[in-house]
Design a protein around this motif. Structure first.
Motif, PDB file in Angstrom:
ATOM      1  N   CYS A  56      -4.510   2.822  -6.691  1.00 44.27           N
ATOM      2  CA  CYS A  56      -5.587   2.320  -7.555  1.00 44.27           C
ATOM      3  C   CYS A  56      -6.160   1.026  -6.964  1.00 44.27           C
ATOM      4  N   GLY A  57      -7.396   0.755  -7.278  1.00 38.40           N
ATOM      5  CA  GLY A  57      -7.994  -0.547  -6.968  1.00 38.40           C
ATOM      6  C   GLY A  57      -7.956  -0.890  -5.488  1.00 38.40           C
ATOM      7  N   SER A  58      -7.517  -2.105  -5.197  1.00 35.20           N
ATOM      8  CA  SER A  58      -7.469  -2.540  -3.800  1.00 35.20           C
ATOM      9  C   SER A  58      -6.517  -1.687  -2.986  1.00 35.20           C
ATOM     10  N   ALA A  59      -5.416  -1.271  -3.601  1.00 35.21           N
ATOM     11  CA  ALA A  59      -4.446  -0.440  -2.873  1.00 35.21           C
ATOM     12  C   ALA A  59      -5.116   0.865  -2.423  1.00 35.21           C
ATOM     13  N   TYR A  60      -6.008   1.373  -3.260  1.00 37.42           N
ATOM     14  CA  TYR A  60      -6.785   2.565  -2.902  1.00 37.42           C
ATOM     15  C   TYR A  60      -7.664   2.260  -1.675  1.00 37.42           C
ATOM     16  N   ALA A 101       2.184   6.703  -1.600  1.00 39.32           N
ATOM     17  CA  ALA A 101       1.797   6.009  -2.833  1.00 39.32           C
ATOM     18  C   ALA A 101       1.796   4.519  -2.530  1.00 39.32           C
ATOM     19  N   VAL A 102       0.624   3.905  -2.610  1.00 33.11           N
ATOM     20  CA  VAL A 102       0.520   2.490  -2.245  1.00 33.11           C
ATOM     21  C   VAL A 102       0.388   1.662  -3.515  1.00 33.11           C
ATOM     22  N   SER A 103       1.301   0.715  -3.696  1.00 40.43           N
ATOM     23  CA  SER A 103       1.251  -0.116  -4.898  1.00 40.43           C
ATOM     24  C   SER A 103       1.947  -1.452  -4.659  1.00 40.43           C
ATOM     25  N   GLN A 104       1.223  -2.517  -4.847  1.00 40.62           N
ATOM     26  CA  GLN A 104       1.803  -3.852  -4.708  1.00 40.62           C
ATOM     27  C   GLN A 104       2.934  -4.021  -5.712  1.00 40.62           C
ATOM     28  N   SER A 105       2.626  -3.766  -6.973  1.00 38.29           N
ATOM     29  CA  SER A 105       3.604  -4.012  -8.037  1.00 38.29           C
ATOM     30  C   SER A 105       4.695  -2.951  -8.069  1.00 38.29           C
ATOM     31  N   GLY A 106       4.335  -1.739  -7.673  1.00 45.76           N
ATOM     32  CA  GLY A 106       5.283  -0.632  -7.787  1.00 45.76           C
ATOM     33  C   GLY A 106       5.449  -0.144  -9.208  1.00 45.76           C
ATOM     34  N   GLU A 107       4.603  -0.629 -10.107  1.00 52.09           N
ATOM     35  CA  GLU A 107       4.736  -0.282 -11.527  1.00 52.09           C
ATOM     36  C   GLU A 107       3.449   0.317 -12.102  1.00 52.09           C
ATOM     37  N   THR A 108       2.419   0.461 -11.303  1.00 49.90           N
ATOM     38  CA  THR A 108       1.144   0.961 -11.826  1.00 49.90           C
ATOM     39  C   THR A 108       1.325   2.355 -12.429  1.00 49.90           C
ATOM     40  N   ALA A 109       0.968   2.479 -13.710  1.00 50.36           N
ATOM     41  CA  ALA A 109       1.284   3.708 -14.447  1.00 50.36           C
ATOM     42  C   ALA A 109       0.648   4.947 -13.818  1.00 50.36           C
ATOM     43  N   GLY A 153      -1.776 -14.599  -7.890  1.00 50.67           N
ATOM     44  CA  GLY A 153      -3.193 -14.394  -8.226  1.00 50.67           C
ATOM     45  C   GLY A 153      -3.385 -12.940  -8.621  1.00 50.67           C
ATOM     46  N   VAL A 154      -4.142 -12.707  -9.680  1.00 46.99           N
ATOM     47  CA  VAL A 154      -4.320 -11.324 -10.128  1.00 46.99           C
ATOM     48  C   VAL A 154      -5.061 -10.497  -9.075  1.00 46.99           C
ATOM     49  N   ALA A 155      -6.020 -11.101  -8.412  1.00 44.65           N
ATOM     50  CA  ALA A 155      -6.754 -10.361  -7.379  1.00 44.65           C
ATOM     51  C   ALA A 155      -5.894 -10.247  -6.124  1.00 44.65           C
ATOM     52  N   SER A 156      -5.754  -9.058  -5.639  1.00 42.63           N
ATOM     53  CA  SER A 156      -4.884  -8.835  -4.483  1.00 42.63           C
ATOM     54  C   SER A 156      -5.522  -9.359  -3.196  1.00 42.63           C
ATOM     55  N   ALA A 162      -1.337  -6.564   3.828  1.00 43.26           N
ATOM     56  CA  ALA A 162      -0.022  -6.018   4.185  1.00 43.26           C
ATOM     57  C   ALA A 162       0.014  -4.502   3.952  1.00 43.26           C
ATOM     58  N   GLN A 163      -0.701  -4.038   2.929  1.00 47.87           N
ATOM     59  CA  GLN A 163      -0.754  -2.583   2.687  1.00 47.87           C
ATOM     60  C   GLN A 163      -1.435  -1.868   3.849  1.00 47.87           C
ATOM     61  N   ILE A 164      -2.512  -2.455   4.343  1.00 52.69           N
ATOM     62  CA  ILE A 164      -3.187  -1.819   5.489  1.00 52.69           C
ATOM     63  C   ILE A 164      -2.218  -1.747   6.671  1.00 52.69           C
ATOM     64  N   LEU A 240     -15.396  -5.240  -4.997  1.00 51.82           N
ATOM     65  CA  LEU A 240     -14.404  -5.279  -6.085  1.00 51.82           C
ATOM     66  C   LEU A 240     -13.970  -6.723  -6.363  1.00 51.82           C
ATOM     67  N   LYS A 241     -13.717  -7.465  -5.296  1.00 52.26           N
ATOM     68  CA  LYS A 241     -13.297  -8.859  -5.466  1.00 52.26           C
ATOM     69  C   LYS A 241     -14.354  -9.661  -6.222  1.00 52.26           C
ATOM     70  N   LEU A 242     -15.606  -9.439  -5.870  1.00 51.46           N
ATOM     71  CA  LEU A 242     -16.674 -10.213  -6.501  1.00 51.46           C
ATOM     72  C   LEU A 242     -16.815  -9.842  -7.976  1.00 51.46           C
ATOM     73  N   LYS A 243     -16.670  -8.560  -8.287  1.00 49.05           N
ATOM     74  CA  LYS A 243     -16.720  -8.147  -9.696  1.00 49.05           C
ATOM     75  C   LYS A 243     -15.603  -8.812 -10.470  1.00 49.05           C
ATOM     76  N   GLU A 244     -14.389  -8.679  -9.952  1.00 47.15           N
ATOM     77  CA  GLU A 244     -13.250  -9.099 -10.773  1.00 47.15           C
ATOM     78  C   GLU A 244     -13.138 -10.610 -10.888  1.00 47.15           C
ATOM     79  N   LEU A 245     -13.539 -11.337  -9.866  1.00 46.07           N
ATOM     80  CA  LEU A 245     -13.366 -12.797  -9.909  1.00 46.07           C
ATOM     81  C   LEU A 245     -14.590 -13.525 -10.428  1.00 46.07           C
TER      82      LEU A 245
END
Ligand code: F6R
Length: 368
Positions: A56-60, A101-109, A153-156, A162-164, A240-245
Motif C-alpha cells: 500500500c501507499g509508498s511501499a506500493y 509483500a512490502v510493508s514498513q510496519s508489517g501490520e498493514t491490514a 514521521g508518518v510519511a515514509s 530501504a524498501q527499494i 503522494l508526499k505532497l498530498k499527505e504533508l
C-alpha cells in the motif's frame, strides 16, 4: 531525540544513507547475494514463474520501481498490486508464484490479508519489512528485513528507500537462482547498489536549493509530477508526499500519458516537476521527456527538472534545475526521490503544518 531537527521526518531524510547501507549489509558474500531468513529454498526461487508485489501507499511505489529491475534482470513477469485490490480479486497464483509483500510496519491490514489470500492458494510469500517480528513477516514463508531503523514521521522516507534496495536484493537473488544474470553481473549490480548511500549523501548536501524552491511555491494550488520508466513511480511518490504533508492537490503521471488527458491541466505558472532519466542510460527515454517538457513549457508551466549533473540539454527547458548524481538507470529512484521528500516537507512547514503528523493519517494502518 530529533538530532537537532525540528521534525523527525527531516532527521529521517538525513538518515537515508545509513538506512540503505544497513539494509544492504551482509547480503553479499563469496560472490553471491544472500537473503535473510530463508524458508524459501534456492530451488523454489529457481521455479518461480511469476512475481506479484503487494503493498500500500509508498511501499506500493517501491514495488513499481522494482518491477522494472526484476523484469529486466530475471525475465519474469512481475505484477505490482495494491493490497486492497489484490485481496478482493481472484488473482491467478500457484506454488510457483512468488508474492513479495512490502510493508514498513508489517501490520498493514490490507497487506496482511493479501498474503493470507496468496498463501491459501499455495503461493510463496516473502515479506520485505522494517519491523522485527511484525505480523506480516510472521505469516510469511521468508522475510527480508529493511534495516532503516524506526521511522517516526508518518510519511515514509528512509523506509521507502530501504524498501527499494531490499526489493532489488530480491531481484538479484532471483536472477542468480535462475541464471538470468552471470555471477559477475550480479556482483556488479550489487556494487552499484553499495555506492548509492554516498550518492544520497551528495544529494543531501544540495537540498538547500529544493528548500528555497519549496518556500517560493508554498502557495501553489497544485503541483504535477511527471516521469517515465522508473521515474514514473518516483513521480507518484513525489505527488503522494505532497498530498499527505502539504494537503495540496498533486498528481503523478507517466509522461507518455500527457497527451491522453493530463496536458489539459497545464496552465500559466502551474509547477510541474519532471524526473529526467540519464542522457547516457536510455537515450530514447531522455529524448521523449525533453519533448514532453518543451510541450508543457510552451503552455506556460513552471518546469522544475530533476536531471543528472552535466545534462546540459535540459537547461533550456528547466525553469528550475535540480542536479542529481550520476547513477545507473535502475538506481535513479534512490537519488531522485530525496529532493521530492525535502520539497514536500518544506512546503508543509512553510504552510505551518505538522510535518511528522499529517492530519487524518496514522503510521500503521491496521484498519481496512
Ligand atoms: C506514505 C506512507 C504510507 C505507507 C503505507 C504502507 O508516506 O507512509 O503510504 O507507505 O501506509 O505502510 P506499510 O509500509 O507500513 O505497510
Amino acid at each position: 531525540e530529533k538530532g537537532g531537527h525540528e521534525y523527525f521526518m527531516l532527521k529521517e531524510i538525513e538518515e537515508q544513507p545509513d538506512a540503505l547501507a544497513n539494509t544492504l549489509r551482509g547480503h553479499f558474500a563469496d560472490g553471491r547475494v544472500l537473503l535473510d531468513e530463508q524458508r524459501i529454498s534456492e530451488q523454489d526461487l529457481r521455479d518461480v514463474d511469476k512475481v506479484f508485489v503487494v503493498a500500500c501507499g509508498s511501499a506500493y511505489h517501491s514495488g513499481l520501481v522494482a518491477k522494472y529491475a526484476i523484469e529486466h534482470w530475471c525475465r519474469l513477469p512481475v505484477e505490482v498490486e495494491l493490497a486492497s485490490e489484490f485481496r478482493y480479486r481472484d488473482p491467478v497464483l500457484d506454488r510457483d508464484t512468488l508474492v513479495v509483500a512490502v510493508s514498513q510496519s508489517g501490520e498493514t491490514a490490507d497487506t496482511l490479508e493479501a498474503i493470507r489470500h496468496a498463501r491459501a492458494q499455495k503461493a510463496r510469500v516473502l515479506a520485505v519489512c522494517n519491523t522485527n517480528g511484525a505480523q506480516i513477516p510472521r505469516e510469511s514463508d521468508a522475510v527480508l528485513y529493511t534495516h532503516a531503523g524506526p521511522e517516526i514521521g508518518v510519511a515514509s522516507t528512509k523506509a521507502f528507500l530501504a524498501q527499494i534496495a531490499a526489493n532489488y536484493l530480491v531481484g538479484l537473488a532471483l536472477a542468480q537462482a535462475r541464471g538470468t544474470k552471470y555471477p559477475d553481473e550480479v556482483a556488479r549490480e550489487f556494487e552499484e547498489l553499495e555506492a548509492i548511500p554516498d550518492a544520497v549523501r551528495r544529494v543531501l548536501s544540495t537540498v538547500a536549493q529544493m528548500r528555497a524552491l519549496a518556500r517560493q511555491l508554498a502557495d501553489a494550488k497544485a503541483v504535477l509530477f511527471l516521469g517515465r520508466h522508473v521515474g514514473y513511480p518516483v513521480a507518484l511518490e513525489g505527488a503522494l508526499k505532497l498530498k499527505e504533508l502539504a494537503y495540496m492537490h498533486a498528481e503523478g503521471f507517466a509522461a507518455g500519458e500527457l497527451k491522453h488527458g493530463p496536458i489539459a491541466l497545464i496552465e500559466e505558472g502551474l509547477p510541474v516537476v519532471v524526473v529526467m532519466p540519464s542522457p547516457k542510460g536510455r537515450a530514447v527515454l531522455h529524448a521523449k521527456l525533453l519533448s514532453n517538457i518543451s510541450e508543457i513549457q510552451a503552455r506556460g508551466a513552471r518546469t522544475i527538472v530533476l536531471a543528472e549533473e552535466g545534462d546540459e540539454t535540459v537547461r533550456p527547458f528547466a525553469d528550475d534545475l535540480i542536479e542529481l548524481p550520476t547513477v545507473s538507470t535502475l538506481l535513479q529512484p534512490l537519488v531522485a526521490t530525496v529532493p521530492l521528500q525535502v520539497f514536500s516537507a518544506e512546503i508543509a512547514r512553510s504552510r505551518g503544518y505538522d510535518v511528522d503528523k499529517p492530519r487524518n493519517l496514522a503510521k500503521s494502518v491496521t484498519v481496512e
